[in-house]
Design a protein around this motif. Sequence first.
Motif, PDB file in Angstrom:
ATOM      1  N   UNK A 128       0.773  -1.180   0.089  1.00 19.13           N
ATOM      2  CA  UNK A 128      -0.122   0.021   0.011  1.00 19.13           C
ATOM      3  C   UNK A 128       0.825   1.198  -0.010  1.00 19.13           C
ATOM      4  N   UNK A 129       2.008   1.385   0.841  1.00 20.44           N
ATOM      5  CA  UNK A 129       2.817   2.429   1.084  1.00 20.44           C
ATOM      6  C   UNK A 129       3.726   2.908  -0.419  1.00 20.44           C
ATOM      7  N   UNK A 169       6.611   8.518   5.194  1.00 14.10           N
ATOM      8  CA  UNK A 169       6.591   9.001   3.992  1.00 14.10           C
ATOM      9  C   UNK A 169       5.161   9.266   3.556  1.00 14.10           C
ATOM     10  N   UNK A 170       4.439   8.171   3.619  1.00  8.89           N
ATOM     11  CA  UNK A 170       2.901   8.345   3.124  1.00  8.89           C
ATOM     12  C   UNK A 170       1.981   8.601   3.809  1.00  8.89           C
ATOM     13  N   UNK A 171       1.927   8.526   5.241  1.00  8.49           N
ATOM     14  CA  UNK A 171       0.735   8.782   6.129  1.00  8.49           C
ATOM     15  C   UNK A 171       1.150   9.271   7.405  1.00  8.49           C
ATOM     16  N   UNK A 172       0.161   9.613   8.078  1.00 11.39           N
ATOM     17  CA  UNK A 172       0.149   9.958   9.453  1.00 11.39           C
ATOM     18  C   UNK A 172      -0.467   8.871  10.363  1.00 11.39           C
ATOM     19  N   UNK A 199      -3.815   8.991   5.375  1.00  9.52           N
ATOM     20  CA  UNK A 199      -2.865   9.430   3.932  1.00  9.52           C
ATOM     21  C   UNK A 199      -2.650  10.996   3.872  1.00  9.52           C
ATOM     22  N   UNK A 200      -1.332  11.067   3.722  1.00 11.40           N
ATOM     23  CA  UNK A 200      -0.852  12.615   3.613  1.00 11.40           C
ATOM     24  C   UNK A 200      -1.479  12.973   2.116  1.00 11.40           C
ATOM     25  N   UNK A 201      -1.689  14.238   2.001  1.00 13.74           N
ATOM     26  CA  UNK A 201      -1.709  14.982   0.847  1.00 13.74           C
ATOM     27  C   UNK A 201      -0.373  14.885  -0.118  1.00 13.74           C
ATOM     28  N   UNK A 202       0.749  14.994   0.392  1.00  9.66           N
ATOM     29  CA  UNK A 202       1.876  14.937  -0.112  1.00  9.66           C
ATOM     30  C   UNK A 202       2.929  14.427   0.834  1.00  9.66           C
ATOM     31  N   UNK A 203       3.733  13.569   0.202  1.00  4.20           N
ATOM     32  CA  UNK A 203       5.018  13.083   1.167  1.00  4.20           C
ATOM     33  C   UNK A 203       5.709  14.337   1.727  1.00  4.20           C
ATOM     34  N   UNK A 204       6.419  14.159   2.695  1.00  5.67           N
ATOM     35  CA  UNK A 204       6.992  15.292   3.436  1.00  5.67           C
ATOM     36  C   UNK A 204       8.376  15.572   2.814  1.00  5.67           C
TER      37      UNK A 204
END
Length: 277
Positions: A128-129, A169-172, A199-204
């Motif tokens: 998934x990630x 990278x992908x999520x909180x 899920x984050x809107x965009x990776x950090x």
Amino acid sequence: MQAHQISAKKSLGQNFIIEPQVIANIVAAAGCDAQDLVLEIGPGLGSLTQALCAAAGQVIALEIDQSLLPALRQSLADCPNLLLLHADALQTDLQQLLAEHRAGNLRPGFLAVANLPYYITTPLLLRFLEQPALPWRRLVFMVQKELAERMQAAPGSKDYGALSLAVQYRAQARLAFSVPPSVFVPRPKVASAVIVLERLEAPPVQPQDEELFFKLIRAGFNQRRKTLANSLSAAFLDKPRIMAALAAAQIEPSRRAETLTLNDFARLADEIKKLTE
């Protein structure tokens, strides 16, 4: 289980939830409503599936154990918004499956909910990630508690690893609640926890080549006791070029993967990409 002569298969890591309150708490953590598509992985005896069907607009459930399907079809016969499939979530093209079977008038994307066998948790999560095109919005997984803690680990800790970085990278990530062995049949030997990944809107960080970025992380942790100079030269380039990439990324070659942040790995991936073009 008695009516259908079902017994848990150790080879599939089956532990069935028997506590209604835990099922209710999982559905609450999922936060789904009539506009949501939910993908359930491993419905088992169908108790969580039934609760998800009551809360969501559509549920697609993937069960690898074909012997459970007759019991599931019978117990879930009154769930018109359920599609039950015999499938292996690790081998199935999830994006194509969801596109083919998705009902209309639902929110874009999907939620994934699962009481996962411990042995597939990490490979399934990484699937998934590491696939940006898979349009999940929230993952709600029952996992071994130790693994839930690993997902939130910080650099330098013993629990920090490739999964920690992929999650960050992908999520909180948040640990929703802990679950004792007593709510399962058969009882596992370890404590469990429900982890929620938003899920984050965009990776950090924004590496130039995401596939290379994840490959670099895996290589660094495959031999985590080795220095980066040694572990990466075995997986990517000859040692002089790895040393050059590390120097350009301002990372000491004597460091180990467990000390690097997401930003460090992104910088290093970009430098390695320059040397391979």
